[in-house]
Design an enzyme around this catalytic site. Structure first.
Site, PDB file in Angstrom:
ATOM      1  N   ARG A 192       0.818  -1.208   0.000  1.00 14.93           N
ATOM      2  CA  ARG A 192       0.000   0.000   0.000  1.00 14.93           C
ATOM      3  C   ARG A 192       0.858   1.267   0.000  1.00 14.93           C
ATOM      4  NH1 ARG A 192      -2.697   1.848   4.602  1.00 14.93           N
ATOM      5  NH2 ARG A 192      -2.582  -0.239   5.497  1.00 14.93           N
ATOM      6  N   TYR A 243     -16.537  20.651 -10.101  1.00 19.79           N
ATOM      7  CA  TYR A 243     -16.970  19.321 -10.522  1.00 19.79           C
ATOM      8  C   TYR A 243     -18.092  18.860  -9.593  1.00 19.79           C
ATOM      9  CZ  TYR A 243     -16.047  14.233 -11.241  1.00 19.79           C
ATOM     10  OH  TYR A 243     -16.117  12.883 -11.489  1.00 19.79           O
ATOM     11  N   ASP A 297      -7.969  21.720  -8.544  1.00 16.28           N
ATOM     12  CA  ASP A 297      -8.206  20.658  -9.513  1.00 16.28           C
ATOM     13  C   ASP A 297      -7.605  21.135 -10.833  1.00 16.28           C
ATOM     14  OD1 ASP A 297      -9.199  18.926 -11.461  1.00 16.28           O
ATOM     15  OD2 ASP A 297     -11.100  18.628 -10.423  1.00 16.28           O
ATOM     16  N   LYS A 326      -8.209  11.015 -16.886  1.00 20.24           N
ATOM     17  CA  LYS A 326      -8.515  11.761 -18.105  1.00 20.24           C
ATOM     18  C   LYS A 326      -7.294  11.870 -19.013  1.00 20.24           C
ATOM     19  CE  LYS A 326     -12.549  13.803 -15.958  1.00 20.24           C
ATOM     20  NZ  LYS A 326     -12.576  13.037 -14.694  1.00 20.24           N
TER      21      LYS A 326
END
Length: 389
Positions: free
Chosen positions: A55, A108, A180, A205
């Site tokens: 992790r 968003y 962002d 994206k």
């Protein structure tokens, strides 16, 4: 190095790649130690890209984190299983009950939902602000304001924010600035040069670029990296090695893809400006877009995502316009090689600090790398169907 060269070289240190071109994909949970001394050393250096536990990362993740820091700046990069996880994980790393955050009104929509549900339950208050507020945001800052969140340009309505002015006001007050930066990417906007403390991207994206991976990143300044890293680790965030590998591969062609997205989108946006069915176009690189002058000052390019407003359109007419598209597929997300179209009929429902720009339906386009003539022909036929209904 120039950015094109950086995209090729970033994250390819020999300690990650060995003698091959790309970093291998490590699937790992448990890391084996030969001696107690080795284990103690790994524990002491677990935050410094040492193998410790799956992790915490493996060379696959370390290579991608290195690449993002080299391209975007910052002291370290945390990885998340989606863009929204990066947003929520970053905010949760720096707020507690009783705090207040300022969130841009054009954020968003899932970011907004997170603020209105999870943060509200935690006792963290959110105030939404006008995207074009600039330095006047200082009037909204409170003694308990911990985070100021910017998204430039905004998700649907494309306002370009004055990030340096907002960041200065926030820092004077002692607040952290998160951004962002998915639209600008590491190539077209440099967040840390404009006062941002934590830069967040939906790597889903443009970084991945092929609509087949969910991945988020948050890169932080030296002052905030330790807290972001440790809090994200404590909340259990990590990213799958196969997804990270695909993101590394996507980085190598990011510059080439963005050039084509930018060129195609500008051709379509200018064509749409001349259409009688269109009220106005929201593309940051066009003079009519709110904040265009700021875009010219702070950005070095644009991408394939923009919006336009129809003058009118009933439910029947809008369905006729959308349902017959050949190249523009209806779907969420963006940033892949393909073109997408998304209708938003009631923008007012997700704006509280500022009024909706117009009463007509909003259409968001992500312009892919198809030939623009084919995309224009697709929209032309759509407008014919719209008029007929």
């Amino acid at each position: 190095m120039k950015k094109e060269t950086r995209l090729v070289d970033a994250g390819r240190r020999k300690e990650w790649t060995g003698k091959v071109v790309n970093p291998p994909v490590y699937h790992a949970s448990t890391v084996i130690f030969d001696t107690l001394a080795d284990m103690k050393n790994a524990i002491r250096h677990r935050e410094k890209n040492h193998l410790y536990y799956g992790r915490r990362g493996t060379p696959t993740q370390f290579a991608f984190q290195d690449a993002l820091c080299e391209l975007e700046g910052g002291a370290g990069c945390a990885l998340y299983p989606s863009g929204l996880a990066a947003i929520s994980g970053a905010i949760l790393s720096f707020v507690e009950s009783g705090d207040h955050i300022l969130m841009v009104d054009g954020a968003y929509e899932p970011t907004r939902s997170f603020c209105d549900t999870v943060l509200k339950r935690m006792g963290v208050e959110t105030t939404y602000y006008d995207p074009l507020i600039g330095a006047e945001i200082r009037k909204l800052l409170r003694p308990n304001t911990r985070v100021v969140f910017v998204e430039s340009p905004c998700s649907l309505t494309m306002e370009v924010q004055d990030v340096p002015a907002i960041a200065k006001a926030a820092h004077d007050h002692g607040a952290i600035v998160m951004m962002d930066n998915t639209w600008g990417t590491p190539l077209y906007f440099k967040p840390f040069e404009h006062g941002v403390d934590i830069s967040i991207q939906a790597a889903t994206k443009y970084i991945v670029g092929h609509s087949d991976v969910m991945l988020g990143t948050a890169t932080a300044t030296p002052e905030h990296w330790d807290q972001l890293r440790e809090m994200s680790f404590q909340m259990g965030y990590c990213a799958a090695p196969d997804d990270v590998y695909l993101a590394l591969r996507g980085l190598r062609t990011l510059g080439l893809r963005l050039k084509q997205h930018q060129e195609n989108a500008l051709i379509l946006a200018r064509w749409l400006e001349e259409r009688e069915e269109v009220d106005h176009v929201r593309h940051p690189a066009l003079p009519g877009c709110p904040g265009h002058d700021i875009w010219k000052r702070d950005f070095t390019g644009s991408c394939g995502l923009f919006s336009f407003f129809l003058k009118q359109g009933s439910e029947k007419a809008l369905a006729a316009f959308l349902d017959g598209m050949q190249h523009f597929k209806m779907g969420f997300s963006w940033g892949g090689y393909e073109s997408l179209i998304l209708p938003v009929q009631n923008i007012a429902r997700i704006r509280t600090a500022t009024p909706a720009p117009t009463s007509g339906p909003l259409i968001r386009l992500h312009v892919g790398i198809e030939h623009p003539d084919d995309l224009i022909a697709d929209l032309e036929q759509g407008f014919k169907r719209l008029r007929a209904n």
